[in-house]
Motif scaffolding. Structure first.
Motif, PDB file in Angstrom:
ATOM      1  N   SER A 154     -32.202  22.613  16.141  1.00 44.96           N
ATOM      2  CA  SER A 154     -32.720  22.454  17.497  1.00 44.96           C
ATOM      3  C   SER A 154     -31.584  22.440  18.517  1.00 44.96           C
ATOM      4  O   SER A 154     -31.683  23.057  19.594  1.00 44.96           O
ATOM      5  N   ALA A 155     -30.483  21.762  18.177  1.00 42.41           N
ATOM      6  CA  ALA A 155     -29.323  21.727  19.071  1.00 42.41           C
ATOM      7  C   ALA A 155     -28.726  23.116  19.229  1.00 42.41           C
ATOM      8  O   ALA A 155     -28.367  23.538  20.344  1.00 42.41           O
TER       9      ALA A 155
ATOM     10  N   ALA B 255     -33.746  15.770   8.280  1.00 42.19           N
ATOM     11  CA  ALA B 255     -33.744  15.478   9.717  1.00 42.19           C
ATOM     12  C   ALA B 255     -32.460  15.981  10.369  1.00 42.19           C
ATOM     13  O   ALA B 255     -32.477  16.489  11.498  1.00 42.19           O
TER      14      ALA B 255
ATOM     15  N   ASP C 111     -27.893  13.984  18.954  1.00 41.06           N
ATOM     16  CA  ASP C 111     -27.853  15.418  18.653  1.00 41.06           C
ATOM     17  C   ASP C 111     -26.489  15.996  19.017  1.00 41.06           C
ATOM     18  O   ASP C 111     -25.921  16.806  18.268  1.00 41.06           O
TER      19      ASP C 111
ATOM     20  N   ASP D 243     -30.129  14.537  23.995  1.00 37.90           N
ATOM     21  CA  ASP D 243     -29.968  13.392  23.091  1.00 37.90           C
ATOM     22  C   ASP D 243     -28.512  13.269  22.655  1.00 37.90           C
ATOM     23  O   ASP D 243     -27.933  14.215  22.118  1.00 37.90           O
TER      24      ASP D 243
ATOM     25  N   GLU E 160     -32.813  19.730  10.818  1.00 40.38           N
ATOM     26  CA  GLU E 160     -33.732  20.065  11.905  1.00 40.38           C
ATOM     27  C   GLU E 160     -33.098  19.819  13.266  1.00 40.38           C
ATOM     28  O   GLU E 160     -33.228  20.632  14.194  1.00 40.38           O
ATOM     29  N   ARG E 161     -32.396  18.704  13.394  1.00 35.60           N
ATOM     30  CA  ARG E 161     -31.788  18.381  14.685  1.00 35.60           C
ATOM     31  C   ARG E 161     -30.632  19.333  15.009  1.00 35.60           C
ATOM     32  O   ARG E 161     -30.445  19.727  16.170  1.00 35.60           O
TER      33      ARG E 161
END
Length: 712
Positions: A408-409, A401, A360, A357, A404-405
């Protein structure tokens, strides 16, 4: 001319650093009697090269000079070349590094020293390029000049060697001449050390010193924390927080994989030297735990957790001990060359390729300052420069958010990075460095309330005890590598490991760990304590005789061995009548003038002096198992000098412990402090004043918060 050394003997060594030089055309010898005897027999000067496996400039000097046939020919014919791993032989390193600092005003590795056959230094330096450049003499030129001086100006060389050896001896063995010169350190020593830390602090970028490079200074941070707690001085607390924030936000910290690099080359903590040392990843988290206790800043605790996860994943032997280092260099897949930082740095394109993404990728680049221009040779060492609230506004996202992103990245980038060629790992297990890591794991178990860290600590302790401790001889070796054990332990090995064993006892209540700590403390007295000069030496009395017998009083990349020994002996004195407190008092009085002159340089000894003056904060727990809430509430509080003294709930159980520890009577910290009414019972003593026994941890905390407490 005959060659005094006919072959390179480093292929017989276990040290990865020494083995890296086993294929050099230089006929390297390890530091041993055979090499020294060769120098004496052939009357040749010794060329001594000291370094370690993760040292960048050590690799450079090897590639430029030690792998060169012309250089090797001169070294082999004119000198006895000896290679030393400073991590295995800190005693040898200490002596010749002291000379280098006295003569040149600076030091570092690789350390290059030329010695007489008796080991007395007469020429010193650090890195030398093969050919002269930028004002630095070329290594070949230096070798030729020294060889000529040895042959033609021998008297001058010998005279210089005597002078330098005397200077090193004066610096390393210095103690007052008479007992009348000994006195207790002043009561304001801690505050004076903290004031010096504030004066030297970089209030703009954090840490200490107005210029780069920036080194972590964990012992200074502990001084600031204790002084802030004692005085309430906001400047102490501010400098502590500024320094911790800089270290966890900048390039010193590995934001993708956790753990800390050695130091940063610049003032603003952007670019590190990329090696990762076990001791940094023990001592920096220990300082972060203190910061967490004082401020409640959850980010500090999170970095501790991520760092210990890195240690568990990448620096832990399958049976529990801890490896020494990760190299700074690794292979660049594009060039096939080993380059510093290649494993750790990124370009924006690599971030976008790794993350599916684009948002991201842009979030991560904005958060960690990943730019096209780069901050390290066209690529980027991640530095956290933008907070999540700002990113949420910029990207029109909820703050949760964004978090969280980003996480995750990070996880995805971590997986991608795992596919890169990895830095080499030095798989020596060093007793002292393991002691530092064991201490931090045990403290993390108490402060963060996580039994997994207690398991890390005890498994590490058992590994070292099983492989490096000779229970029959009551002696500790320093290094384990692939089944091979070598080098007599130094003061730091005994002191650091004793502190770790004591921490394991505090975290688990297992008396076996306390027993081991006491055994180590008794060897400290037998082998390192000089009762006439009232000091602790770094090398054992029964060890190898060098040109001087060093002490280690100041803090360097690791805490002062003498300082940790004194603090640990003061704690062990609470459980023993071996006279440990007399040793601690003697050391502090012997070196009081040195501490008064520069308390901050001797931060750990200054903390030990404060510990002696204030006495321990005794927290005795009489129970089969300590209630979780007690550790949660007591461990999360900053309580300097805290000593958890767990004991069995009944006198019968305590008697069994006393038999095991070979104590005829219960020490005061345990005596009469059994469990009341069949329930876990808590006793707290501070400033040699004790609270009533209680079953309620809240009552104990309330008592600690009182301004005064009357003895009962």
């Amino acid at each position: 001319m005959d060659q005094p050394t006919e072959r390179n003997r480093l292929d017989e060594e276990q040290s990865p650093y020494l083995r890296q030089h086993a294929d050099n055309p230089v006929n390297w010898q390890p530091w041993d009697e055979q090499a020294l005897e060769t120098a004496r027999e052939h009357d040749r000067p010794i060329f001594l090269s000291i370094g370690y496996s993760a040292c960048h400039w050590c690799h450079v000097m090897e590639e430029e000079s030690f792998a060169d046939e012309a250089v090797a020919e001169v070294l082999n014919e004119q000198f006895v070349p000896i290679k030393v791993d400073r991590e295995e032989r800190p005693d040898v390193d200490s002596i010749y590094m002291t000379v280098c600092q006295l003569v040149t005003g600076r030091g570092g590795w690789p350390l290059s020293a030329w010695l007489t056959p008796e080991g007395k230094p007469f020429y010193v330096g650090t890195y030398f390029p093969r050919e002269s450049k930028r004002g630095q003499p070329g290594f070949l030129d230096v070798l030729e000049q020294i060889s000529n001086s040895w042959e033609q100006d021998r008297d001058e060389v010998e005279n210089r060697a005597e002078q330098w050896t005397t200077a090193a001896r004066d610096r390393l063995e210095e103690t007052p001449e008479t007992p009348d010169d000994r006195t207790a350190p002043s009561s304001d020593l801690l505050e004076r050390a903290a004031d010096a830390a504030v004066r030297s602090a970089d209030r703009q970028y954090g840490g200490f010193g107005a210029d780069g490079p920036k080194f972590p200074q964990p012992s200074r941070l502990r001084v600031l924390a204790r002084a802030a707690d004692r005085t309430g001085e906001e400047a102490y607390r501010d400098v502590l927080a500024e320094s911790l924030d800089a270290m966890v936000s900048g390039g010193l910290y590995d934001h993708v994989g956790g753990g800390f690099h050695r130091y940063c080359v610049d003032r603003d903590w952007t670019v590190p030297h990329f090696e990762k040392m076990l001791y940094d990843n023990a001592e920096i988290p220990r300082a972060l735990l203190v910061g967490y206790q004082q401020t409640g800043e959850e980010r500090y605790a999170a970095v501790v957790e991520d760092t210990l996860a890195f240690v568990d994943r990448e620096l832990t032997h399958e049976d529990g001990g801890f490896f020494a280092t990760l190299d700074a260099q690794s292979e660049n897949p594009e060039t096939g060359e080993r380059e510093e930082g290649a494993f750790f740095v990124w370009t924006p394109e690599e971030i976008h390729d790794a993350l599916a993404d684009d948002t991201d990728a842009e979030l991560f680049c904005a958060r960690y300052d990943i730019t096209d221009s780069g901050n390290f040779e066209g690529r980027n060492q991640p530095n956290r420069v933008t907070d999540c609230e700002t990113l949420a506004e910029q990207f029109d996202l909820a703050e949760d958010a964004v978090r969280e992103r980003l996480e995750s990245a990070r996880e995805r980038l971590f997986e991608v990075r795992k596919q890169r060629p990895r830095p080499n790992r030095d798989e020596k297990v060093l007793a002292g460095w393991n002691g530092l890591m064991i201490s931090t794991c045990a403290e993390a178990a108490i402060v963060l309330g996580d039994d997994e860290y207690a398991a890390m600590a005890t498994e590490g302790l058992e590994f070292v005890r099983d492989r490096l401790w000779d229970s029959d001889e009551q002696r500790l070796s320093r290094r384990y590598k692939d089944g091979d054990v070598a080098v007599d332990g130094y003061l730091e090995d005994y002191a650091f490991l004793a502190r770790g064993a004591l921490g394991c006892y505090e975290a688990t209540g297992d008396v076996e760990h306390l027993e081991f700590a006491l055994e180590l403390g008794r060897v400290v007295e037998a082998e390192f304590w000089d009762a006439d000069r009232e000091t602790l030496y770094f090398t054992p009395e029964s060890g190898e005789s060098l040109v001087t017998r060093p002490q280690e009083l100041g803090d360097q990349s690791t805490p002062s061995a003498a300082g940790v020994a004194v603090e640990t002996l003061l704690s062990l004195a609470e459980f023993s009548d071996d006279g440990f407190d007399e040793i601690a008092t003697g050391v502090l009085e012997t070196h009081a003038n040195r501490l008064e002159a520069n308390a901050l340089e001797h931060a750990t000894l200054s903390l030990a002096a404060d510990r002696l003056a204030a006495g321990p904060l005794e927290i005795t727990v009489a129970a089969e198992s300590t209630p979780v809430e007690w550790y949660d509430r007591l461990g999360s509080r900053y309580l300097p000098g805290r000593l958890f003294a767990r004991r069995p709930p009944t006198e019968d159980g305590l008697d069994a412990w006393l038999d095991r520890l070979e104590l005829s009577d219960a020490p005061p910290i345990w005596a009469g402090r059994d469990a009341r009414d069949g329930e876990p019972t808590l006793y707290v003593c501070e400033n040699r004043t004790c609270s009533p026994s209680t079953h309620d941890v809240g009552d104990a905390l309330e008592w600690l918060e009182r301004d005064t407490a009357a003895p009962i």
